[in-house]
Design a protein around this motif. Structure first.
Motif, PDB file in Angstrom:
ATOM      1  N   THR A   1       0.557  -1.350  -0.004  1.00  0.00           N
ATOM      2  CA  THR A   1      -0.213  -0.224   0.393  1.00  0.00           C
ATOM      3  C   THR A   1       0.658   1.501   0.176  1.00  0.00           C
ATOM      4  OG1 THR A   1      -1.705  -1.430   1.370  1.00  0.00           O
ATOM      5  CG2 THR A   1      -1.646   0.916   1.465  1.00  0.00           C
ATOM      6  N   PHE A   2       1.920   1.353   0.900  1.00  0.00           N
ATOM      7  CA  PHE A   2       3.043   2.029   0.506  1.00  0.00           C
ATOM      8  C   PHE A   2       3.453   2.729  -0.240  1.00  0.00           C
ATOM      9  CE2 PHE A   2       2.626   2.465   5.407  1.00  0.00           C
ATOM     10  CZ  PHE A   2       2.302   3.734   5.056  1.00  0.00           C
TER      11      PHE A   2
ATOM     12  N   LEU B   1       0.932   4.203  -2.929  1.00  0.00           N
ATOM     13  CA  LEU B   1       0.653   5.533  -3.011  1.00  0.00           C
ATOM     14  C   LEU B   1       2.141   6.616  -3.195  1.00  0.00           C
ATOM     15  CD1 LEU B   1      -1.880   5.168   0.238  1.00  0.00           C
ATOM     16  CD2 LEU B   1      -2.654   5.278  -2.425  1.00  0.00           C
ATOM     17  N   VAL B   2       3.107   5.928  -2.181  1.00  0.00           N
ATOM     18  CA  VAL B   2       4.173   6.819  -2.317  1.00  0.00           C
ATOM     19  C   VAL B   2       4.590   7.228  -4.375  1.00  0.00           C
ATOM     20  CG1 VAL B   2       6.690   6.644  -2.054  1.00  0.00           C
ATOM     21  CG2 VAL B   2       4.982   6.424   0.105  1.00  0.00           C
TER      22      VAL B   2
ATOM     23  N   LYS C   1       2.501   7.860  -6.678  1.00  0.00           N
ATOM     24  CA  LYS C   1       1.409   8.473  -7.551  1.00  0.00           C
ATOM     25  C   LYS C   1       2.342   9.867  -6.578  1.00  0.00           C
ATOM     26  CE  LYS C   1      -2.114   5.221  -7.993  1.00  0.00           C
ATOM     27  NZ  LYS C   1      -2.155   5.591  -9.289  1.00  0.00           N
ATOM     28  N   ALA C   2       2.751   9.753  -5.535  1.00  0.00           N
ATOM     29  CA  ALA C   2       3.420  11.270  -4.621  1.00  0.00           C
ATOM     30  C   ALA C   2       4.182  11.535  -4.982  1.00  0.00           C
ATOM     31  CB  ALA C   2       3.000  10.782  -3.172  1.00  0.00           C
TER      32      ALA C   2
END
Lengths: 453, 453
Positions: free
Chosen positions: B325-326, B329-330, B332-333
């Protein structure tokens, strides 16, 4: 005092005693600290005492919590709880498409019964992941209020409105507040909830501010959601979104700002002098590829920053514990400073700072006498959390919401041994399932709004 | 074929059938996709068939998995599993202090029995969070190998060495590999594990490369762990860490690179032409306030990027699902692009790309005939994962490792209904607890190394 009462009497038994927990406590000098071997005594929905285990107290109910951490229930400072219905529908698309092609066309489909089912599903998720209070900002707020009454959560509820609703928007918001504030045995409080400065014009913001002052209601609003919104606001209006709010008089009332990512240094004097808090949804910001709330700057200015999940259509969960971990780690990353925001400071954001952000620091966010009995028991005996060298680090960096054993609101046990006591999730999801094709239909071509921030 | 075998025979019953799952499948044209209502048939530790439910198969054991997702077990591409013993000790400090004041002084204290207990605790965490194979890089590797035999996991194990160990470091690594490769019914494979180019000099890297080629062993090494390491390497040696490895001949062998954050464009031709993979530990990078692995660039170059937890002293968990999950999302960030790395692509990194990263794409990371029967059953009926609009999104963005019901390695059930079958966590943590004061003692003033990368 009448003579009859002079004779020594046995005090009435406590409603609930949580026995032999490690209590997460806070005070001004020590900050977050832990009290091993303590009991929490609950009477009338309030914490009556926090005392060493062994002190005799008669109680109607005792929960044995040996070795578990008793901590304040989490406060979700910005949610759109029924949006759990849409989690996973609009994935891996940019913000403009997310709003205009997916979310706002789908929201046209929502009926009040849909919203009530969504709110109950979100409530079950919140209870099972440690949220005891949530600040909701959505449509169909009566349905969310009914769900809150039934499921036993505490909530600050505000009915969303846009200027496109005309004056009826604010009127309906006020009407909701008048009908619902204080219900659910006082667990429901109300806010005015104008959507954002880019969807609610100056005159409606002025009217909102006046109504908020008159009716002593807080205002919950999306503002300064991104740095680009701040730039757009400066381009269009010559001032920042926070200054737009100030000019409309919003800070005469208490204000809860969702996101605040685009807050800039010139906003700080306004915010530092106001009754204001910011709700930060760190997980969703990563997913949307945006910046995050400037926590260091806000801390330095004394502005409380609470935790938030936003809607599950962006955050994919309503799990505020997960937010806590993301919040902690993202701050170290954006500050490029491993020593920034210690685990204890993160627990402050999750508890007392979240309570301050919603204006409830007097009775929420602490396990201390006189505070509402909203609390969690966390079991750290599992393989992901062992051994425990530092309880704060274990809670923030290792534990998941799944390690919460028990959730209590107002002294009422809503989950015990991970079993939910006020919602039947299987029945609820069975009731939701046949509605999904209708809810996600976008063939009608309508939308509740057009996103152009 | 002898005449006796011509007569029709009933095939021997399967060892295990997983009945009526939604199978996460992958092929070149469709990528990740889902097969509802399928059975997975297991014989001799291998997946024998994946077929629609209803096809008759006799089986010794049947697991009813109606509605659950059957997916490949996760592969942790870089771990120091016994470091779970130190999780939470060194928090909120910078990298130099983390190594020199905490971790390396504490590692002096570890005995082989300590390491074995730590490895078993980590194994219990990995099994309960969905890891079925882990690539470990640590001291006391015999103890980790014994734990792997006992707990039933699959592992690629390499004994860490530094140039400060002299030639004995590589020799001990080779000796470990010779003694352990193929044990645990073939579940244990071995690697050579020089620590990093900044702790292992050119001559020792050359010797490592030659030994790896001669003994057909992969090399597992920390390299290009940060952009600053790459800058330091350029300043000191005039070349990048990857070029240091290339000049020593490492890429004549298969190489598993931990982190690779400092990989720069001039490294890509080397990596694209090599048998190489990168293990990325996205959670720990946030916590350490560093950059993250350049996934887009590596994908474009065709270099497989697998998921990793690193040690739990930095990552605080050994939970690879959380890493997934990290990681999602990271990316995309850091790319500032919500559409980058779809949930399906993330699942590819968690499965086939992780298998490729450790050189096991021929038999791990897919639920398909001929692959090892390493798989998970995931229950998505809980309130955090309902409703399911998009299974990939639900798995990556909503589910937690706690939603894993069953973990199977080589056809053997290691966890069922979240109950661990090969480790007694309570007994283990009770055995570990009295050792903690000795393990965390730093008063001796010694250290296993000095960090100066």
């Amino acid at each position: 005092m009448s003579e009859a009462s002079v004779a020594p009497t046995t005090p009435a038994p406590a409603d609930l005693v949580i026995r032999d927990a490690v209590v997460l406590a806070w005070d001004e000098t020590r900050g977050i600290h832990f009290l091993p071997g303590h009991d929490v005594v609950v009477r009338g929905g309030l914490i009556d005492a926090v005392q060493p285990t062994g002190t005799a107290v008669a109680a109607l109910e005792v929960i044995e919590a040996h070795g578990m951490v008793a901590m304040p229930g989490l406060i979700n400072c910005h949610a759109h709880s029924p949006m759990v219905l849409f989690r996973g529908v609009a994935e891996d698309v940019n913000e403009e498409r997310w709003f205009n092609e997916f979310i706002w066309p789908m929201e046209v489909n929502l009926t009040e019964p849909d919203i009530e089912l969504g709110a109950r599903l979100a409530a079950s998720e919140m209870i099972s992941t440690g949220t005891t209070t949530f600040a909701d900002h959505y449509f169909g707020m009566d349905a969310i209020a009914r769900s809150t009454e039934e499921t036993g959560l505490r909530a600050l509820l505000g009915l969303t409105y846009f200027s496109s609703d005309g004056p009826a928007g604010l009127e309906r918001g006020l009407d909701f507040a008048e009908r619902w504030a204080g219900r659910g045995d006082g667990r429901i409080t109300a806010a005015l909830a104008p959507h954002a400065p880019y969807t609610v014009g100056h005159d409606d913001l002025v009217a909102t501010a006046r109504a908020a002052v008159e009716h002593e209601l807080p205002i919950h609003i999306h503002a300064s959601e991104s740095r680009s919104q701040t730039r757009h606001s400066l381009d269009r209006e010559g001032v920042t979104p926070i200054e737009v709010l100030r000019r409309a008089g919003l800070f005469d009332a208490r204000v809860l700002i969702a996101h605040g990512i685009g807050i800039v240094p010139e906003d700080l004097p306004t915010l530092a002098g106001a009754r204001v808090g910011v709700g930060s949804a760190a997980k969703g910001y990563l997913k949307h590829g945006t910046d995050t709330t400037p926590v260091r700057v806000l801390r330095d200015a004394g502005v409380p920053v609470g935790l938030a999940t936003d809607g599950a259509a962006s955050n994919n969960t309503s799990d505020l514990w997960e937010t806590m971990t993301f919040f902690a780690l993202v701050q170290k990353a954006v500050e490029r400073d491993q020593s920034f925001l210690t685990a204890r400071e993160v627990l402050e954001h999750a508890t007392i700072q979240s309570a301050r952000a919603i204006g409830r620091e007097h009775d929420l966010g602490r396990i201390a006498p006189g505070f509402r009995a909203d609390l969690l028991l966390v079991d750290l005996t599992g393989p992901r959390t062992q051994p425990v060298h530092d309880l704060a680090a274990t809670l923030v960096y290792s534990a998941h919401s799944d390690d919460i054993d028990t959730t209590i609101v107002d002294g009422r046990v809503l989950m015990r041994g991970r079993r939910l006591l006020t919602v039947d999730v299987a029945a609820l999801t069975a009731e939701i399932a046949p509605r999904l094709p209708r809810l996600t239909d976008r063939s009608h071509g309508r939308s509740i709004q057009d996103y152009d921030a």
